[in-house]
Design an enzyme around this catalytic site. Structure first.
Site, mmCIF file in Angstrom:
data_model
loop_
_atom_site.group_PDB
_atom_site.id
_atom_site.type_symbol
_atom_site.label_atom_id
_atom_site.label_comp_id
_atom_site.label_asym_id
_atom_site.label_seq_id
_atom_site.Cartn_x
_atom_site.Cartn_y
_atom_site.Cartn_z
ATOM 1 N N ARG A 53 72.918 -103.839 -24.884
ATOM 2 C CA ARG A 53 73.478 -103.725 -23.913
ATOM 3 C C ARG A 53 73.100 -103.888 -22.791
ATOM 4 O O ARG A 53 72.215 -102.876 -22.849
ATOM 5 C CB ARG A 53 75.521 -103.473 -23.978
ATOM 6 C CG ARG A 53 76.099 -104.061 -22.828
ATOM 7 C CD ARG A 53 77.415 -103.117 -22.752
ATOM 8 N NE ARG A 53 77.420 -102.179 -22.205
ATOM 9 C CZ ARG A 53 78.442 -101.225 -21.723
ATOM 10 N NH1 ARG A 53 79.290 -101.860 -22.305
ATOM 11 N NH2 ARG A 53 78.346 -100.266 -21.354
ATOM 12 N N TYR B 17 80.154 -99.788 -12.806
ATOM 13 C CA TYR B 17 80.393 -99.622 -14.610
ATOM 14 C C TYR B 17 79.555 -99.715 -15.453
ATOM 15 O O TYR B 17 78.563 -100.058 -15.407
ATOM 16 C CB TYR B 17 82.146 -100.454 -15.247
ATOM 17 C CG TYR B 17 81.317 -100.112 -16.427
ATOM 18 C CD1 TYR B 17 82.175 -99.743 -17.000
ATOM 19 C CD2 TYR B 17 80.829 -101.758 -17.060
ATOM 20 C CE1 TYR B 17 81.975 -99.523 -18.154
ATOM 21 C CE2 TYR B 17 80.701 -101.677 -18.326
ATOM 22 C CZ TYR B 17 81.580 -100.839 -18.899
ATOM 23 O OH TYR B 17 81.920 -100.483 -20.769
ATOM 24 N N ASP C 216 78.719 -106.464 -20.092
ATOM 25 C CA ASP C 216 80.046 -107.069 -19.518
ATOM 26 C C ASP C 216 80.159 -106.769 -17.958
ATOM 27 O O ASP C 216 79.931 -106.297 -18.197
ATOM 28 C CB ASP C 216 80.882 -105.098 -20.411
ATOM 29 C CG ASP C 216 81.605 -105.177 -20.649
ATOM 30 O OD1 ASP C 216 82.476 -105.431 -20.240
ATOM 31 O OD2 ASP C 216 82.094 -103.359 -21.179
ATOM 32 N N HIS D 75 83.736 -106.328 -17.313
ATOM 33 C CA HIS D 75 84.992 -105.446 -17.712
ATOM 34 C C HIS D 75 86.018 -106.077 -16.598
ATOM 35 O O HIS D 75 86.412 -104.993 -15.901
ATOM 36 C CB HIS D 75 84.082 -103.957 -16.642
ATOM 37 C CG HIS D 75 84.177 -102.945 -16.955
ATOM 38 N ND1 HIS D 75 85.555 -102.287 -17.157
ATOM 39 C CD2 HIS D 75 84.189 -102.390 -19.086
ATOM 40 C CE1 HIS D 75 86.419 -101.224 -17.656
ATOM 41 N NE2 HIS D 75 84.700 -101.386 -19.500
ATOM 42 N N GLU E 76 80.600 -110.751 -21.942
ATOM 43 C CA GLU E 76 81.891 -109.906 -22.371
ATOM 44 C C GLU E 76 82.833 -109.776 -21.191
ATOM 45 O O GLU E 76 82.884 -109.086 -20.475
ATOM 46 C CB GLU E 76 81.503 -108.213 -22.873
ATOM 47 C CG GLU E 76 83.056 -107.465 -23.231
ATOM 48 C CD GLU E 76 82.148 -105.951 -23.822
ATOM 49 O OE1 GLU E 76 81.328 -105.663 -24.729
ATOM 50 O OE2 GLU E 76 83.212 -105.435 -23.742
ATOM 51 N N GLU F 192 88.607 -105.685 -25.931
ATOM 52 C CA GLU F 192 89.001 -104.266 -26.405
ATOM 53 C C GLU F 192 90.251 -104.646 -25.961
ATOM 54 O O GLU F 192 90.330 -103.267 -26.023
ATOM 55 C CB GLU F 192 87.360 -103.732 -25.716
ATOM 56 C CG GLU F 192 87.514 -103.789 -23.952
ATOM 57 C CD GLU F 192 86.183 -102.893 -23.611
ATOM 58 O OE1 GLU F 192 85.259 -102.948 -24.507
ATOM 59 O OE2 GLU F 192 86.712 -102.320 -22.573
ATOM 60 N N ARG G 40 86.463 -108.324 -29.742
ATOM 61 C CA ARG G 40 86.359 -106.911 -29.547
ATOM 62 C C ARG G 40 87.594 -105.782 -30.258
ATOM 63 O O ARG G 40 87.145 -104.831 -29.601
ATOM 64 C CB ARG G 40 86.152 -107.420 -27.926
ATOM 65 C CG ARG G 40 84.819 -107.703 -27.591
ATOM 66 C CD ARG G 40 83.549 -107.292 -27.645
ATOM 67 N NE ARG G 40 83.550 -105.777 -26.867
ATOM 68 C CZ ARG G 40 82.979 -104.799 -26.690
ATOM 69 N NH1 ARG G 40 82.916 -104.375 -27.918
ATOM 70 N NH2 ARG G 40 82.678 -103.958 -26.185
ATOM 71 N N GLU H 272 79.550 -102.674 -31.582
ATOM 72 C CA GLU H 272 79.051 -101.542 -30.685
ATOM 73 C C GLU H 272 78.811 -100.038 -30.533
ATOM 74 O O GLU H 272 79.685 -99.503 -31.369
ATOM 75 C CB GLU H 272 80.078 -101.295 -29.809
ATOM 76 C CG GLU H 272 79.889 -100.523 -28.010
ATOM 77 C CD GLU H 272 80.974 -101.295 -26.938
ATOM 78 O OE1 GLU H 272 81.830 -101.357 -26.943
ATOM 79 O OE2 GLU H 272 80.546 -100.857 -26.042
ATOM 80 N N TRP I 49 88.946 -102.247 -12.786
ATOM 81 C CA TRP I 49 88.109 -101.488 -13.181
ATOM 82 C C TRP I 49 87.047 -101.744 -14.120
ATOM 83 O O TRP I 49 88.314 -102.002 -15.354
ATOM 84 C CB TRP I 49 87.970 -99.930 -13.117
ATOM 85 C CG TRP I 49 87.250 -98.967 -13.716
ATOM 86 C CD1 TRP I 49 86.288 -98.780 -12.914
ATOM 87 C CD2 TRP I 49 86.750 -99.021 -14.899
ATOM 88 N NE1 TRP I 49 85.453 -98.457 -13.420
ATOM 89 C CE2 TRP I 49 85.859 -98.357 -14.981
ATOM 90 C CE3 TRP I 49 87.553 -98.656 -16.334
ATOM 91 C CZ2 TRP I 49 84.766 -97.467 -16.025
ATOM 92 C CZ3 TRP I 49 86.765 -98.450 -17.029
ATOM 93 C CH2 TRP I 49 85.742 -97.423 -17.060
HETATM 94 O O1 KDG Z 1 87.703 -96.530 -22.106
HETATM 95 C C1 KDG Z 1 87.279 -97.672 -21.685
HETATM 96 C C2 KDG Z 1 85.740 -97.590 -22.571
HETATM 97 O O2 KDG Z 1 85.832 -97.877 -24.140
HETATM 98 C C3 KDG Z 1 85.422 -99.262 -21.745
HETATM 99 O O3 KDG Z 1 85.023 -99.059 -20.490
HETATM 100 C C4 KDG Z 1 84.129 -99.283 -22.395
HETATM 101 O O4 KDG Z 1 83.840 -101.640 -22.003
HETATM 102 C C5 KDG Z 1 84.209 -100.250 -22.643
HETATM 103 C C6 KDG Z 1 82.648 -101.311 -23.692
HETATM 104 O O5 KDG Z 1 82.481 -102.110 -23.736
HETATM 105 O O6 KDG Z 1 82.615 -100.116 -24.540
HETATM 106 MG MG MG Z 2 84.083 -104.090 -22.562
#
Ligand code: KDG
Ligand code: MG
Length: 415
Positions: free
Chosen positions: A147, A159, A223, A225, A249, A275, A296, A352, A415
């Site tokens: 990643r 991030y 990602d 996010h 992602e 996720e 995810r 992951e 975030w």
């Molecule tokens: O707790 C939040 C994290 O697990 C997250 O920000 C991690 O986005 C994430 C990832 O893809 O690992």
């Molecule tokens: Mg993620």
């Protein structure tokens, strides 16, 4: 075989974890992960105050019945706290069943479909030279899928960018471990500043540089996010098409399944999401309309092995594969469960793997093994986890929060 007792273990070897330990009347012990990053004590209380009192005297083998009892019986269905608590119970019961059978858990889930589970690691850097160092470290350690996250010019912290990208990924002896741990131990969450246009301008040039330096073979992931609108996400997906990503992602906030339809119609970059989902219902349209390529959800946040298996069987009908979330806030117990299920699933895609710290390893004693770019569970009965409870007790809970994100004008953003 009846459940005799259940105990909640909250420990913080570098970061917080919530673990459920179930003991049967003939002394078999099983573990489950219920860690919810930044909201850990809510799950601990849900378990201690509302679930543990229901467990003693139940048939330890009746996993499906216990799952339905906790899901339907609460009346208040779904939600991250509830589903993490159910996941902890479900995983612990699968651990027990496999120990009683004398088999590694994956054998009960259908047996191995492959040698090992391909994993992806996290490379990052505040700029391109630092990112390249991090990619090289990962390649040296045997990762075949990586990643890519970088700093964005003009933004102080972004991030996914580790503070120490050049250090060991985690397996080496360096104390200066490669680490991106977003939850910070503090009284209040850290605040970050975000600028979507600056991000969208920068990211394609990063992937161009990485492909130029490291070639076409490595699987590259990214990602976003949850930060983009559908049309911004479509633009990003299109601009990344020349770099042949394994996946892009969480391009949009996850609640609106419709958003992915717009993204999908504009780009052939594969999409991964989920996720922060916790139920099969969160995927209802995404899977049936084939709007995504990878699921995810980790076992820890989506109701355990029983319900993630259900999601993946539904996804299999539409050629959608697994890509279970595996950050450091999924404990080694949750990761072990993911690797057992991943080894068995026909529609496994990738796992992951954000390597845990040495302190975390010492507390949980996982026995899965990383080699040739993949993880494989050990052959010991159950999950292959050995929690050192005395050591766990030496790391008491410490309040920690994930960051909050604001646009340049101060507006709170995803975030
Ligand atoms: O707790 C939040 C994290 O697990 C997250 O920000 C991690 O986005 C994430 C990832 O893809 O690992
Ligand atoms: Mg993620």
């Amino acid at each position: 075989m009846l459940i005799e007792r259940a105990d909640v273990i909250v420990t913080s070897p570098g970061r917080n974890f919530v673990t459920l330990k179930i003991t049967t009347d003939d002394g078999v012990v099983g573990y489950g992960d219920g860690t919810l990053n930044g909201r850990e004590l809510a799950v601990a209380s849900y378990l201690t105050d509302h679930v543990v009192p229901l467990l003693s005297g139940r048939d330890a083998h009746a996993i499906e019945d216990t799952w339905q009892y906790l899901y339907r019986g609460a009346y208040w269905r779904r939600g991250p706290v509830t589903m993490a608590a159910i996941a902890a119970v479900d995983t612990a019961l699968w651990d027990i069943k496999a120990k009683v059978a004398g088999l590694p858990l994956y054998q009960l889930l259908g047996g191995a479909s492959r040698e090992r589970c391909l994993v992806y690691g996290h490379a990052s850097g505040k700029d391109i030279p630092e990112l390249f160092d991090s990619v090289r470290k990962h390649l040296d350690e045997g990762f075949r899928a990586i990643r890519i996250q970088t700093g964005v010019p003009g933004l102080d912290s972004v991030y996914g960018v580790a503070s120490s990208a050049a250090a060991s990924v985690g397996g080496g002896d360096s104390d200066d471990r490669y680490d991106y741990e977003p939850a910070r131990r503090a009284a209040l969450p850290a605040e970050e500043t975000w600028d979507t246009r600056a991000y969208l301008r920068h990211v394609p040039s990063v992937f161009e540089a990485v492909r130029g330096e490291f070639g076409e073979d490595i699987a590259l992931l990214h990602d976003a996010h949850h930060r983009l609108t559908p049309i911004q996400a479509a633009k990003l997906g299109t601009s990344l098409e020349p770099y042949d990503l394994f996946w892009l992602e969480d391009v949009t906030p996850a609640e609106n399944q419709e958003a992915l339809r717009w993204v999908r119609h504009h780009t052939t970059t594969p999409l991964a999401i989920g996720e922060v989902f916790n139920s099969i219902w969160d995927y209802q349209h995404l899977i049936r309309e084939q709007l995504i390529d990878y699921v995810r959800s980790p076992i820890t946040h989506a109701g355990g092995i029983t319900s993630v298996r259900r999601i993946m069987d539904y996804a299999a009908m539409y050629q959608i594969k697994s890509g279970m979330h595996g950050p450091t806030d999924v404990s080694p117990v949750g990761l072990a469960a993911a690797v057992h299920l991943g080894l068995a699933l026909h529609n496994f895609g990738i796992q992951e793997y954000m390597v845990h710290s040495r302190e975390t390893h010492d507390v949980f004693g996982p026995t899965y093994e990383f080699a040739h770019g993949g993880l494989r569970p050990s052959e010991e009965p159950g999950l292959g986890i050995h929690v050192d409870e005395e050591l766990a007790a030496r790391y008491p809970y410490e309040r920690a929060y994930l960051p909050v994100n604001r646009l340049r004008d101060g507006t709170v953003h995803d975030w």
